[in-house]
Each structure stands twice: as C-alpha cells, then as structure tokens.
Design a protein around this motif. Sequence first.
Motif, PDB file in Angstrom:
ATOM      1  N   TRP A 184       0.856  -1.183   0.000  1.00 41.55           N
ATOM      2  CA  TRP A 184       0.000   0.000   0.000  1.00 41.55           C
ATOM      3  C   TRP A 184       0.893   1.234   0.000  1.00 41.55           C
ATOM      4  O   TRP A 184       1.755   1.399   0.871  1.00 41.55           O
ATOM      5  CB  TRP A 184      -0.861   0.061   1.252  1.00 41.55           C
ATOM      6  CG  TRP A 184      -2.133  -0.728   1.225  1.00 41.55           C
ATOM      7  CD1 TRP A 184      -2.448  -1.754   0.383  1.00 41.55           C
ATOM      8  CD2 TRP A 184      -3.241  -0.547   2.091  1.00 41.55           C
ATOM      9  NE1 TRP A 184      -3.696  -2.237   0.688  1.00 41.55           N
ATOM     10  CE2 TRP A 184      -4.208  -1.498   1.726  1.00 41.55           C
ATOM     11  CE3 TRP A 184      -3.525   0.323   3.139  1.00 41.55           C
ATOM     12  CZ2 TRP A 184      -5.439  -1.615   2.382  1.00 41.55           C
ATOM     13  CZ3 TRP A 184      -4.738   0.225   3.815  1.00 41.55           C
ATOM     14  CH2 TRP A 184      -5.689  -0.741   3.415  1.00 41.55           C
ATOM     15  N   TYR A 200     -13.741   2.156   0.061  1.00 45.09           N
ATOM     16  CA  TYR A 200     -12.819   1.072  -0.301  1.00 45.09           C
ATOM     17  C   TYR A 200     -13.134   0.699  -1.758  1.00 45.09           C
ATOM     18  O   TYR A 200     -14.267   0.340  -2.068  1.00 45.09           O
ATOM     19  CB  TYR A 200     -13.066  -0.152   0.570  1.00 45.09           C
ATOM     20  CG  TYR A 200     -12.693  -0.012   2.024  1.00 45.09           C
ATOM     21  CD1 TYR A 200     -13.589   0.537   2.951  1.00 45.09           C
ATOM     22  CD2 TYR A 200     -11.451  -0.441   2.499  1.00 45.09           C
ATOM     23  CE1 TYR A 200     -13.255   0.657   4.292  1.00 45.09           C
ATOM     24  CE2 TYR A 200     -11.118  -0.331   3.843  1.00 45.09           C
ATOM     25  CZ  TYR A 200     -12.014   0.219   4.729  1.00 45.09           C
ATOM     26  OH  TYR A 200     -11.689   0.328   6.063  1.00 45.09           O
ATOM     27  N   PHE A 207      -6.448  -1.842  -5.843  1.00 43.71           N
ATOM     28  CA  PHE A 207      -7.226  -1.332  -4.702  1.00 43.71           C
ATOM     29  C   PHE A 207      -6.912   0.137  -4.453  1.00 43.71           C
ATOM     30  O   PHE A 207      -5.792   0.611  -4.711  1.00 43.71           O
ATOM     31  CB  PHE A 207      -6.840  -2.150  -3.462  1.00 43.71           C
ATOM     32  CG  PHE A 207      -7.327  -1.606  -2.157  1.00 43.71           C
ATOM     33  CD1 PHE A 207      -6.470  -0.844  -1.346  1.00 43.71           C
ATOM     34  CD2 PHE A 207      -8.617  -1.822  -1.731  1.00 43.71           C
ATOM     35  CE1 PHE A 207      -6.907  -0.334  -0.133  1.00 43.71           C
ATOM     36  CE2 PHE A 207      -9.063  -1.324  -0.519  1.00 43.71           C
ATOM     37  CZ  PHE A 207      -8.212  -0.575   0.278  1.00 43.71           C
ATOM     38  N   GLN A 223      -3.049   0.367  -3.925  1.00 44.04           N
ATOM     39  CA  GLN A 223      -2.251  -0.858  -4.063  1.00 44.04           C
ATOM     40  C   GLN A 223      -1.164  -0.639  -5.108  1.00 44.04           C
ATOM     41  O   GLN A 223      -1.441  -0.128  -6.192  1.00 44.04           O
ATOM     42  CB  GLN A 223      -3.167  -1.998  -4.518  1.00 44.04           C
ATOM     43  CG  GLN A 223      -2.457  -3.272  -4.911  1.00 44.04           C
ATOM     44  CD  GLN A 223      -3.411  -4.304  -5.510  1.00 44.04           C
ATOM     45  OE1 GLN A 223      -4.636  -4.172  -5.414  1.00 44.04           O
ATOM     46  NE2 GLN A 223      -2.858  -5.325  -6.125  1.00 44.04           N
ATOM     47  N   THR A 293      -6.269  -3.637   5.603  1.00 42.00           N
ATOM     48  CA  THR A 293      -7.555  -3.505   4.912  1.00 42.00           C
ATOM     49  C   THR A 293      -8.737  -3.411   5.873  1.00 42.00           C
ATOM     50  O   THR A 293      -9.669  -2.653   5.654  1.00 42.00           O
ATOM     51  CB  THR A 293      -7.761  -4.690   3.959  1.00 42.00           C
ATOM     52  OG1 THR A 293      -6.509  -5.071   3.410  1.00 42.00           O
ATOM     53  CG2 THR A 293      -8.725  -4.327   2.848  1.00 42.00           C
ATOM     54  N   THR A 344      -9.113  -8.165   2.373  1.00 38.10           N
ATOM     55  CA  THR A 344      -7.974  -7.991   1.453  1.00 38.10           C
ATOM     56  C   THR A 344      -8.217  -8.792   0.172  1.00 38.10           C
ATOM     57  O   THR A 344      -7.979  -8.301  -0.939  1.00 38.10           O
ATOM     58  CB  THR A 344      -6.670  -8.452   2.141  1.00 38.10           C
ATOM     59  OG1 THR A 344      -6.509  -7.697   3.345  1.00 38.10           O
ATOM     60  CG2 THR A 344      -5.457  -8.232   1.239  1.00 38.10           C
ATOM     61  N   HIS A 348      -8.540  -6.455  -3.541  1.00 39.04           N
ATOM     62  CA  HIS A 348      -7.277  -6.237  -4.273  1.00 39.04           C
ATOM     63  C   HIS A 348      -7.240  -7.066  -5.558  1.00 39.04           C
ATOM     64  O   HIS A 348      -7.948  -8.067  -5.687  1.00 39.04           O
ATOM     65  CB  HIS A 348      -6.072  -6.608  -3.398  1.00 39.04           C
ATOM     66  CG  HIS A 348      -5.873  -5.687  -2.246  1.00 39.04           C
ATOM     67  ND1 HIS A 348      -6.664  -5.739  -1.119  1.00 39.04           N
ATOM     68  CD2 HIS A 348      -4.997  -4.677  -2.038  1.00 39.04           C
ATOM     69  CE1 HIS A 348      -6.263  -4.808  -0.262  1.00 39.04           C
ATOM     70  NE2 HIS A 348      -5.276  -4.135  -0.792  1.00 39.04           N
TER      71      HIS A 348
END
Length: 387
Positions: A184, A200, A207, A223, A293, A344, A348
């Motif tokens: 991240w 999110y 992500f 991400q 996350t 997560t 992602h």
Amino acid sequence: MRTQVAIIGGGPSGLLLSQLLNRAGIATVVLERSTRDHVLSRIRAGVLEQGTVRMLHEAGCADRMMREGHPHHGCYLSTDQGRFRVDFTEACGQEVMVYGQTEVTHDLYDAQDAIGATILHEVSDVVLHDLTGDHPHVTFTHGGQAQRLDCDWIAGCDGFHGVSRKSIPEHVRQEFERVYPFGWLGVLSRTKPAAEELIYANHPRGFALASMRSEHLSRYYIQVPLTDKAEAWSDEAFWTEIRRRLPGDVADSMETGPTIEKSIAPLRSFVTEPMRWGRLFLVGDAAHIVPPTGAKGLNLAVSDVHYLYEALVEAHRSLRGVEAYSERALKRVWGAMRFSWWMTSILHRFPDQSEFDQKIQENELHILRDMPSARETMARSYVGLPF
Ligand code: APR
Ligand code: PHB
C-alpha cells in the motif's frame, strides 16, 4: 530496579497497558527503544472499534478523542459497477470512531505523564531472563549504563521486530503467515476528504482507499507492486492514479494538494502461538500482524491489552486469567485475522489472479451489494466483535 510488570515497548499496546495497570495500582516500567518523538512520528491507521473507545475511556484518556474524533455509521465499497454503502448502524446498531492512531498515542503519553508513569526511552540491548523461573528480569542499557529490572511479569509489547516473541524458544513457537504480493502506497494531505465516509475501491488497476483524519486532513492509499518506491511517486502521479480508481463523481470533485507524508507498507497476515511463555505475555504486533484492509491492527492490540490487564489485576488472588490469556486472546486474533484476509482478498487485484478468481471476487462483492445479511456480517466484524 524492581517493578511488578515490565513492559517492553512504548507504542499503543505498551502505553495503554501501563496506563490501565497503574490506574489499578499495579506498578510498571515501560522500556522503549526509540525516542518519544520517533514513536509519535509514526503514521498508522485511523479507525477505532467501539471496544477500543471503551478501553480509552477506562484508561482515562478519551477526552480529546470525544472532542476531535468522528463517529462513522458506515462506509462505501466501490467496484467498476458503482458504489454501495455498508450501514453499520442499520446492520448492528454500532459505529466506529475515526481518530488517528498517532493521536491515540499522543493521548496515552499525556495520560502517562499525568500519573507519573515510568517510561524509559532510548533503551537498547534488551534481554529477557528466567521467563519460566522464579526470578524473571530484564537487562538493558540506558544512558550508557547496564541496567537490570526485576519483575513479576513481562509484557512483550515491542512489535513485530521486537525481542519478546523471539525470547520464546523456537521449538515452542508455532508461526502462521501469509505475505501478500503487493503493498500500500499511503499519503497524507492537508485537503478536504474525498467523501464523508471511507471508500474502499476494487478497481481493475488495483485497490484504493479514501480515508481521513479530520475535515482538513485526508489519508489515501493505493495498491502498488512491492517493487515500487515511494519516492518514485510524484504527487501528481499519485493523484492521477487514485482518481482513476475511485468512483467518477468522487474523483471529479476531490481536492488534491501537496502530500505531507508518503510511504509504502507491505501487507502480511501473521500469528505466533502461544502468546504466553511462563512470565512473558505477547501483546499486539509482537504476536500478530494483519493487513491494514480491515483496520484491525490497533484494535486487536487493544483487545490483547484488555485480556492481559484483566488477568494481571486478578493475578494476586487467582492465576486463572493469566493461564487463560493466550487461548482467550488468540480466539479473537483469529477472528480478526480471517476478516482482514477476507477484506484484502475481495478488494485487491492479485498478480496471479485467474479469470475464475476474478469472477468469484466479483460475486463476493455482488453478494455484499445485494444481501443485507452479508452486509450485516461484514459490519459486525468491521465495527469489532465483542472482547
Ligand atoms: N526494546 C524496546 N522497545 C522496542 C524494541 C526493543 N527491543 N523493539 C521494538 N520496540 C518498540 C518500538 O520502538 C515501538 O515503539 O516497541 C514499540 C512497538 O509498537 P508498535 O509496533 O506500534 O506495536 P503495538 O504497540 O503492538 O501497536 C500495534 O501499532 O504499528 C501499529 O499497525 C500496528 O496498529 C498496530 C499498532
Ligand atoms: C486509515 O485511515 O489510515 C485507514 C482506514 C481504514 C483502513 C485502513 C487505514 O482499513
């Protein structure tokens, strides 16, 4: 020197445990490797579960959080088919408190100063001794002098890279780990948050998370590959990328500006068992790491502190709590570990993700969008399962 509880590490776990124990009349000494300024310079997550809010009240350091923190009653999940809201209050009658971990640590230090707690900074060469014997003690260097601290119990609150976990014999420890194939990139900016609640985003490019610290301080994450370097990301490149991943209306209206902090953190899930060895108890990141996350890192540390605080207060008349600490803490640790892994995995893009994996991930998000019971299950874990 002698005390009742030696606390290794002056981060959130160590400071909260010290505060609670001292208020219960139990003497502690906190041994911290870094300077106070360095501890307070760390930028970490900013979502507090209700249990954490309660523990900060019990520790007598919740006033500023109640003034400056922001209760959030839901969050948004965004996909390429639009965004939907997960309503915590509708789902389970609870909310979370948005208040930075840095501020929590500030408040803990202020509370510790107010009660004259003993915190030694810039200690080095910490070694734990006689953990299963009758004379547990810690040796360390402080101010250039070799020191010895005799104690009844030792709380290892020294994080993932500390000495406490490794002081449990290797043949006793069982470790469980999953390392994620991405990191991240996080930035802090003095800009108006992109939305009134967290967003999110699961996007084909990866992500993204739009969070905040206050009405004028925003926290964002995207991400990135593990090979990326924060310094290689210009502010302009960051804002361009996160606006590609957030919902269009949000991206079009969000305020951008100079970043005041930019760093890349790897993601891992990690647990060590047991969390107790003789007189040593592992607390917080010393025992477990969650991907950010689900915003569980600090909250999981607080539930460990809660269990250990209860056990040590009871220890003068019964060792039942001490003996049950590891099993009790690990039950909640694995619940948060699963939730953090699940969030997560659905948000992602994994480099080795197959088209089948992608369809499954999309279906997980559709179930959340379309089924109130699925959103309730997520909400209950997100706001925090009971201690
Ligand atoms: N001796 C003394 N102190 C040490 C040692 C050592 N050998 N090794 C590490 N420390 C200190 C670190 O300098 C740090 O201040 O222990 C502290 C551990 O703090 P954290 O890593 O913050 O862990 P914890 O207090 O459990 O808080 C967990 O903090 O890092 C976040 O994501 C994490 O939100 C979670 C929360
Ligand atoms: C943050 O504000 O830093 C934050 C919020 C929610 C998360 C992770 C980080 O899940």
